[in-house]
Design an enzyme around this catalytic site. Structure first.
Site: not given
Ligand code: ARG
Length: 448
Positions: A142, A264, A272, A277, A304, A312
């Protein structure tokens, strides 16, 4: 003026979703025909054309065109080249908004399956290390100060439990995201007699989303995925830290296999622990991507918004980072050689038995607080005299408490460990229970 059109392009990273995108499109086209929304002939040629598109992508001769911005437009354009105007019927009753929401769920579902399998491999390696060194006693820490002796196997199984919770988090995430968003259209639903349940079934989803606006705006499953990944990397990072410390000359507890260390360029004596790491370091980018997705989502009005395209790159990076890290650990751990002699000799060092000596005085009727005080004074005395507890004669012990007798010399690391025989403790039979639990989990998961 500079041409800024590439600013909105996502094709260089969203092309990774091609299999999911094509699977979703095939299921959608088949449903449209079954419902009489498009003809069976058109659906057949769309589905065959999508198969060709997939072949082209996998062969590496798909004509990716950045001016078409994203994966969805690239595939639709190519389908048109291949099958003609019927391609234009695929997007009936669908929007890129529900399409991309579907693709991301399909991809995440597969990523979770891969990650759980990789976590199982790491768990298997930990259980094997525990089994291999079932009775080796080491110092437990600890504050990074030697505290009490524990079994090395207990230490390994502590990490097994952490990864078990990680698997639970990923499994929960997969269960909660098991909802088909397709059929939500751009945001309000679609004016065609689609059969969402049939699409859900053909794509292996348990349910359909109950609200079209939520469905196209929701990326909670990604936030959960990132959180689970961040916690799993935190666990790997803690293990990495131990491996780094343990493989130092100062500790000298373990030796890593050559392929997981590097020398090294100027100091020939070095080994190492670079892999550990780098794993510790890569934890930073995984945390970063968790902050990234939470921040992308926090100010978005329904439904949206193009910001969602920024879900992504961090996601793919986290999938790749976590998977490669877990696979490294699954291969590195089995080759880690424990310096049994060294850890056992440190575990036997008498200062670490001070708590046990206090417990021994408690056994003679001394209240614990008082016994603790006796031991503290004894330790200070030893420090001042440059002795260890084991060096003291019985009369020296008895200057601090008349309750000491010969029994004090029977207090050893092995006895200390064996005494911690309550559920979850480090006594050999309790650790054997922990190992049995681990092996049962692995067996039931089909991982051994
Ligand atoms: N490339 C867009 C994304 O990944 C796809 C959806 C696009 N939709 C739109 N209404 N422009 O979100």
């Amino acid at each position: 003026m500079t041409d800024h059109s590439d600013y909105t392009v996502s094709i260089h990273y969203d092309r990774r979703l091609y299999r999911q995108d094509i699977a979703g499109s095939k299921a959608h086209a088949a449903m449209l025909a079954r419902q009489g929304i498009i003809s069976q002939d058109d659906a057949d040629s769309i589905i065959a054309g999508l198969g060709k598109v997939q072949d082209e992508i996998e062969r590496g001769d798909f004509p990716w065109d950045p001016s078409l911005e994203d994966l969805h437009m690239n595939i639709e354009r190519r389908l048109t080249d291949l099958i003609g105007p019927a391609a234009g019927r695929l997007h009936t009753g669908r929007s890129r908004n529900d399409q991309v929401a579907l693709d991301m769920r399909l991809y995440t579902r597969e990523a979770i399956a891969d990650i759980v399998a990789a976590l199982r491999s790491v768990q298997r390696a930990l259980a094997q290390l525990a089994e291999q060194h079932a009775n080796v006693v080491m110092p437990g820490y600890t504050h990074l100060q030697r505290a009490q002796p524990v079994l090395f196997a207990h230490h390994m199984l502590a990490y097994f439990e952490m990864f078990q919770r990680d698997i639970g988090r990923f499994t929960d995430c997969a269960a909660r995201m098991d909802v088909l968003p397709l059929g939500s259209g751009a945001l309000a639903g679609v004016p065609y007699p689609t059969d969402r349940h049939a699409v859900a079934e053909s794509l292996g989803f348990g349910e359909i989303s109950p609200n079209s606006m939520d469905a196209v705006a929701d990326r909670d499953f990604l936030a959960e995925f990132h959180a689970a990944a961040a916690i799993a990397m935190m666990h790997v990072s803690r293990l990495s830290e131990e491996i780094v410390i343990w493989s130092s000359r100062e500790f000298d507890f373990v030796r890593l296999a050559d392929e997981f260390t590097t020398g090294s360029s100027i100091m020939p004596q070095k080994r190492n622990p670079d892999f550990a790491e780098i794993a510790r370091g890569k934890t930073g980018r995984v945390y970063g991507s968790l902050m990234g997705i939470l921040t992308v989502l926090k100010g978005l009005p329904l439904t949206y918004n193009r910001d969602l395209q920024e879900d992504k790159e961090g996601f793919f990076d986290t999938v790749d980072t976590l998977l490669s890290t877990l696979r490294v650990f699954a291969d590195m751990l089995p080759g880690m050689i424990l310096n049994t002699e060294r850890v056992e000799s440190l575990a036997g060092e008498s200062y670490m038995l001070a708590t046990d000596m206090a417990d021994y005085l408690v056994g003679k009727g001394v209240p614990f607080r008082e016994a603790h005080g006796v031991m503290r004074r004894l330790c200070q005395h030893c420090e001042a005299e440059g002795k260890s507890l084991a060096d003291l004669r019985l009369d020296e012990y008895r200057e601090f408490s008349p309750h000491f007798d010969d029994g004090v010399y029977a207090i050893t690391a092995a006895a200390s460990v064996a005494a911690r025989d309550n559920p979850g403790g480090t006594a050999p039979n309790r650790v054997a229970e922990g190992l049995a639990r681990a092996n049962k989990i692995l067996r039931e998961a089909g991982a051994v």
